[in-house]
Enzyme design. Structure first.
Site, short mmCIF file in Angstrom:
data_model
loop_
_atom_site.label_atom_id
_atom_site.label_comp_id
_atom_site.label_asym_id
_atom_site.label_seq_id
_atom_site.Cartn_x
_atom_site.Cartn_y
_atom_site.Cartn_z
N GLY A 239 0.77 -1.24 0.00
CA GLY A 239 0.00 0.00 0.00
C GLY A 239 0.80 1.28 0.00
O GLY A 239 0.22 2.37 -0.06
N GLU A 273 4.10 -6.60 1.39
CA GLU A 273 3.50 -6.93 0.09
C GLU A 273 3.39 -5.70 -0.81
O GLU A 273 2.31 -5.35 -1.26
CB GLU A 273 2.08 -7.48 0.30
CG GLU A 273 2.00 -8.72 1.15
CD GLU A 273 0.58 -9.15 1.45
OE1 GLU A 273 0.36 -10.33 1.74
OE2 GLU A 273 -0.35 -8.30 1.38
N PRO A 274 4.50 -5.04 -1.11
CA PRO A 274 4.40 -3.84 -1.94
C PRO A 274 4.18 -4.18 -3.41
O PRO A 274 4.75 -5.15 -3.92
CB PRO A 274 5.78 -3.18 -1.76
CG PRO A 274 6.70 -4.34 -1.49
CD PRO A 274 5.89 -5.35 -0.72
N ARG A 276 2.59 -1.32 -6.03
CA ARG A 276 2.74 -0.01 -6.66
C ARG A 276 4.10 0.63 -6.34
O ARG A 276 4.74 1.22 -7.22
CB ARG A 276 1.62 0.90 -6.15
CG ARG A 276 1.48 2.22 -6.88
CD ARG A 276 0.49 3.14 -6.15
NE ARG A 276 -0.73 2.47 -5.79
CZ ARG A 276 -1.86 2.50 -6.51
NH1 ARG A 276 -1.90 3.18 -7.63
NH2 ARG A 276 -2.93 1.85 -6.09
N TYR A 316 -10.66 5.51 -11.16
CA TYR A 316 -10.39 6.17 -9.88
C TYR A 316 -10.28 7.69 -10.01
O TYR A 316 -9.97 8.36 -9.03
CB TYR A 316 -9.06 5.70 -9.28
CG TYR A 316 -8.84 4.22 -9.18
CD1 TYR A 316 -9.64 3.40 -8.39
CD2 TYR A 316 -7.76 3.63 -9.84
CE1 TYR A 316 -9.39 2.05 -8.28
CE2 TYR A 316 -7.50 2.27 -9.74
CZ TYR A 316 -8.32 1.49 -8.95
OH TYR A 316 -8.05 0.15 -8.84
N CYS A 343 -15.37 4.53 -27.31
CA CYS A 343 -16.68 5.16 -27.31
C CYS A 343 -17.28 5.21 -25.91
O CYS A 343 -18.24 4.49 -25.60
CB CYS A 343 -17.60 4.43 -28.29
SG CYS A 343 -16.85 4.38 -29.91
C1 PLP Z 1 -3.22 -5.14 -3.95
C2 PLP Z 1 -2.62 -5.76 -2.73
C3 PLP Z 1 -1.33 -5.40 -2.32
C4 PLP Z 1 -0.48 -4.38 -3.03
O1 PLP Z 1 -0.96 -3.08 -2.91
P1 PLP Z 1 -0.04 -1.88 -3.42
O2 PLP Z 1 -0.83 -0.67 -3.09
O3 PLP Z 1 0.15 -2.05 -4.88
O4 PLP Z 1 1.23 -1.95 -2.66
C5 PLP Z 1 -0.81 -6.06 -1.22
N1 PLP Z 1 -1.52 -6.98 -0.54
C6 PLP Z 1 -2.77 -7.33 -0.91
C7 PLP Z 1 -3.49 -8.36 -0.13
C8 PLP Z 1 -3.37 -6.73 -2.01
O5 PLP Z 1 -4.60 -7.08 -2.36
#
Ligand code: PLP
Length: 414
Positions: A239, A273-274, A276, A316, A343
């Protein structure tokens, strides 16, 4: 931070000219800078290097096999959310013991597949899923390694579509019920409790929501300890936000400094869990001007990339910088909307942008499209999906061919 820069007013990815890539592979074209995403991966590793940390790149941000393979080579594990993503990471030779699997709707086929693949753990999002995994593991004569994804009920202060840690969100297990569920999980014959998991949302730019969530999770882990429920891993999700326009996201170091005091004391292995953060700034979408159209209240630049290639602005309201590939002939700037050929009125890449006069055939780059760009692309309006190229210094290679018209109908029966 990225390696897309002008040299003598012409845009480059690292040491490779964008104009030449567009010439060779056509447009729309996704171009990735390897140096950019590799450096971001190591930045986040470095920020947590004093803890025992496993970084699991979030595959859904960009799931091209060549990128996954590079990530594996750097040492990364993988955060997956479907059987398809599991297949992808196994195809590129990922170590199953570096794969974690989240998602609210894992089917029994997907659960069987993940059990058979011996992944590190499931991140479980509901009681019914826990029971299903216990049952399926039993039938397979296995014990499933699991964490429960806790919904800590905090606001990630981000777009409401990517805010996943509030109590009204579909994700995770309400923190108020979670202890009871851990207790019943402990009694299940085919469940092996490995950890606690959270992921509160995406494009988070301040550490505050993290602090709120991690603070609650830390208390929760203490509660587990008091109950004698042992865990080995604490997964604090992804995130971390990036710069699209004027954002000033906290660095990985600032995030790490903020959360470590809460988590370091437990002596647990940390999972991140990065998605983005690693790949977002490492990609651009190169597109060609088809027409200019002067309206009465607006001028439009119509380009050959549309919402099927990049849906984030439509989905978004996301902002992506749009810059000309060639700034040499840039006289005066004037406002325009950069729109695609699809379109739908939602088919825009940018609104009210100041751009130089762009003749038909001129190239534009839509920046910071490495994450949730190609991975969300579709064939809407029967448009073949774009090609993808990876740049490494002055070298480059095609990592996904442009789709053809034949590809569009290949699975259809008529
Ligand atoms: C989408 C997701 C992420 C990655 O989110 P980013 O904002 O891209 O870092 C990590 N963990 C889980 C469970 C997700 O669904």
């Amino acid at each position: 931070m990225d390696y897309f820069n002008y040299k003598r007013k012409v845009l480059f990815a690292e040491d490779t000219g964008i104009g030449a890539l567009a010439e060779k592979y056509g447009t729309p074209l996704y171009v990735y800078s390897k140096r950019t995403f590799v450096e971001h991966y190591h930045k986040i590793c470095a920020a947590f290097s004093d803890l025992d940390t496993l970084v699991c790149y979030s595959v859904k941000a960009n799931s091209n096999g060549a990128i996954l393979k590079e990530m594996r080579a750097q040492g990364s594990g993988f955060d997956i959310v479907s059987g398809g993503e599991l297949f992808r990471v196994l195809e590129i030779g990922a170590d199953p013991k570096k794969i974690v699997y989240a998602g609210v709707g894992k089917t029994s086929e997907e659960i069987k597949y993940a059990l058979k693949s011996n992944i590190l753990m499931f991140n479980i999002e509901s009681v019914e899923e826990l029971k299903a995994i216990n049952r399926i593991a039993g039938a397979a004569g296995k014990k499933a390694d699991v964490a429960l994804r806790i919904n800590p009920d905090v606001d990630a202060l981000t777009h409401h579509y990517v805010n996943t840690g509030k109590k009204e969100s579909k994700f995770g297990i309400d923190i108020n019920f979670a202890l009871g569920i851990y207790k019943s999980a402990k009694k299940m014959k085919n469940i092996n409790i490995k950890g606690v998991d959270m992921h509160i949302g995406s494009q988070i730019t301040t550490p505050i929501p993290y602090l709120n969530a991690v603070g609650k999770i830390a208390q929760f882990v203490s509660g587990l300890n008091r109950e004698g429920i042992k865990i080995e891993y604490l997964n604090i999700g992804g995130g971390l936000g990036i710069i699209y326009n004027e954002e000033k996201p906290a660095t990985a170091e600032v995030f790490a400094k903020a959360v470590k005091p809460y988590i370091a004391g437990f002596g647990l292995k940390i999972i991140l869990e990065p998605g983005r953060f690693i790949i977002g700034n490492a990609g651009i979408l190169v597109t060609k001007v088809i027409y200019n159209k002067k309206g009465r209240s607006k001028n439009f630049v119509i380009v050959d990339a549309g919402m099927n290639d990049l849906i984030r602005p439509a989905l978004y309201g996301s902002f992506h910088k749009i810059i000309p590939e060639n700034f040499k002939s840039a006289a005066k700037l004037s406002p325009c909307d950069v729109v695609g050929p699809i379109c739908e009125s939602a088919d825009f890449l940018g609104k009210d942008r100041m751009l130089p006069e762009l003749a038909s055939g001129a190239l534009l780059a839509v920046r910071s499209t490495g994450a949730y760009g190609m991975s969300m692309a579709s064939n809407y309006n029967s448009r073949p999906r774009a090609a993808e190229v990876m740049v490494d210094g002055s070298k480059h290679r095609l990592i996904r061919e442009r789709e053809t018209y034949e590809d569009l109908v290949a699975k259809e029966k008529f």
